[in-house]
Design a protein around this motif. Structure first.
Motif, PDB file in Angstrom:
ATOM      1  N   ARG A 135      55.987  -1.675   4.020  1.00  0.00           N
ATOM      2  CA  ARG A 135      55.136  -0.934   4.942  1.00  0.00           C
ATOM      3  C   ARG A 135      54.872   0.458   4.358  1.00  0.00           C
ATOM      4  O   ARG A 135      55.806   1.249   4.225  1.00  0.00           O
ATOM      5  N   ALA A 150      50.164  -1.176  -2.391  1.00  0.00           N
ATOM      6  CA  ALA A 150      50.891  -2.024  -1.447  1.00  0.00           C
ATOM      7  C   ALA A 150      50.336  -3.441  -1.322  1.00  0.00           C
ATOM      8  O   ALA A 150      51.115  -4.402  -1.335  1.00  0.00           O
ATOM      9  N   PRO A 151      49.017  -3.651  -1.221  1.00  0.00           N
ATOM     10  CA  PRO A 151      48.538  -5.026  -1.047  1.00  0.00           C
ATOM     11  C   PRO A 151      48.940  -5.960  -2.199  1.00  0.00           C
ATOM     12  O   PRO A 151      49.372  -7.093  -1.961  1.00  0.00           O
ATOM     13  N   ARG A 152      48.819  -5.463  -3.424  1.00  0.00           N
ATOM     14  CA  ARG A 152      49.163  -6.317  -4.565  1.00  0.00           C
ATOM     15  C   ARG A 152      50.663  -6.608  -4.592  1.00  0.00           C
ATOM     16  O   ARG A 152      51.081  -7.743  -4.868  1.00  0.00           O
ATOM     17  N   GLU A 195      52.219  -3.406   9.526  1.00  0.00           N
ATOM     18  CA  GLU A 195      51.477  -3.181   8.289  1.00  0.00           C
ATOM     19  C   GLU A 195      51.717  -1.794   7.718  1.00  0.00           C
ATOM     20  O   GLU A 195      51.465  -1.552   6.533  1.00  0.00           O
ATOM     21  N   SER A 196      52.172  -0.861   8.543  1.00  0.00           N
ATOM     22  CA  SER A 196      52.404   0.515   8.109  1.00  0.00           C
ATOM     23  C   SER A 196      53.516   1.097   8.960  1.00  0.00           C
ATOM     24  O   SER A 196      53.980   0.468   9.918  1.00  0.00           O
ATOM     25  N   TRP A 205      56.733   3.775   0.387  1.00  0.00           N
ATOM     26  CA  TRP A 205      56.965   2.533   1.129  1.00  0.00           C
ATOM     27  C   TRP A 205      58.305   2.589   1.842  1.00  0.00           C
ATOM     28  O   TRP A 205      59.312   3.027   1.274  1.00  0.00           O
ATOM     29  N   ARG A 260      52.700  -6.647  -2.050  1.00  0.00           N
ATOM     30  CA  ARG A 260      53.041  -7.591  -0.981  1.00  0.00           C
ATOM     31  C   ARG A 260      52.883  -9.021  -1.486  1.00  0.00           C
ATOM     32  O   ARG A 260      53.671  -9.907  -1.151  1.00  0.00           O
ATOM     33  N   GLY A 261      51.847  -9.242  -2.277  1.00  0.00           N
ATOM     34  CA  GLY A 261      51.651 -10.563  -2.866  1.00  0.00           C
ATOM     35  C   GLY A 261      52.790 -10.939  -3.795  1.00  0.00           C
ATOM     36  O   GLY A 261      53.284 -12.077  -3.766  1.00  0.00           O
TER      37      GLY A 261
END
Length: 273
Positions: free
Chosen positions: A225, A243-245, A105-106, A216, A247-248
């Protein structure tokens, strides 16, 4: 399953094989429940590496690659690898079907001391031993990935990743050069940015110039990540708010891998011509 196969171009089939004597070039992708991101880009990159190293022509490599993708199980998470090898004194194409490791995740970066000394950064696999040794040093230093710098201390890329970062609403990355590998995931992200009207900038900063920014490290296995620590540098990691958006966005690019049936049909047509 952990299986090695060798391509038989005469039969248009993959046969069980032992480990090769030497690996000259390779490419890997993430297979998740029968889907893959950016498969045409992976094929293009691997075919170019094979051509540069005196391997089979692009049509043969592309046929092999599609057949390889079709052999990956359609359930579970896999990290298959295609290889241009020397086997029994001859150049050969191999597939290594292997489970994917735990996805991260990172990432924590460790800056390698001294400039990047790879012989062919543009060909994935040529410098596998050197990059593996750098990553081992990064792990020993409490990091996950080695950061490669040029002679002026400017960022080149990671040992297994490409880097992107945000300056305000602008997505930044180093320019494409022969000293950097053509990253499939980087290209997919830049395509998403262009489609959404996000400004893109190309920079060659020092790590210090990324202090406090969202950075990233991206590749085909882990996707995006965010960098959470620069272990041996006086650089602070910025919050990973985007990052979360993204990743989608990246996840929605996954498409069904070639099926065994479609590959057999294609092979039949190829031999019929």
């Amino acid at each position: 399953m952990n299986q090695r196969l060798r391509w038989d171009d005469t039969e248009g089939a993959l046969r069980p094989a032992e480990s090769p004597d030497t690996v000259h070039a390779l490419d890997s992708w993430l297979g998740t429940d029968g889907t893959v991101r950016g498969l045409p880009l992976h094929i293009r990159r691997f075919a170019a590496a094979c051509q540069a190293l005196g391997g089979p022509p692009e049509p043969q490599v592309a046929t092999f690659f599609r057949a390889a993708a079709a052999r990956v199980p359609t359930t579970g998470t896999w990290f298959p690898r295609v290889e241009l090898t020397t086997t029994e004194g001859e150049l050969a194409l191999h597939l290594w079907i292997r489970p994917a490791p735990t996805l991260g995740e990172s990432v924590r970066l460790w800056a390698a001391d001294g400039p990047d000394r790879r012989a062919r950064p543009d060909l994935k696999g040529v410098d596998l031993g050197r990059l593996g040794a750098l990553r081992d040093r990064a792990l020993a230093a409490g990091a996950d990935e080695a950061l490669l710098l040029d002679g002026a201390g400017r960022i080149v890329e990671g040992s297994t990743t490409s880097l992107l970062w945000w300056r305000g609403d602008t997505l930044c990355t180093p320019p494409a050069t022969p000293r950097r590998l053509a990253s499939v995931t980087r290209e997919l992200l830049l395509g998403i940015a262009a489609a959404q009207g996000v400004r893109i900038a190309y920079e060659t900063p020092t790590p210090r110039e990324l202090d406090g920014l969202e950075v990233w490290a991206v590749n085909a296995l882990h996707g995006i990540r965010p960098v959470t620590q620069w272990t041996n540098l006086q650089v602070s990691a910025g919050p990973a708010v985007r990052a979360p958006r993204w990743r989608g966005h990246l996840g929605r690019l996954a498409q069904p891998a070639p099926s065994a049936l479609s590959t057999r049909t294609s092979d039949h047509a190829r031999h019929a011509r």
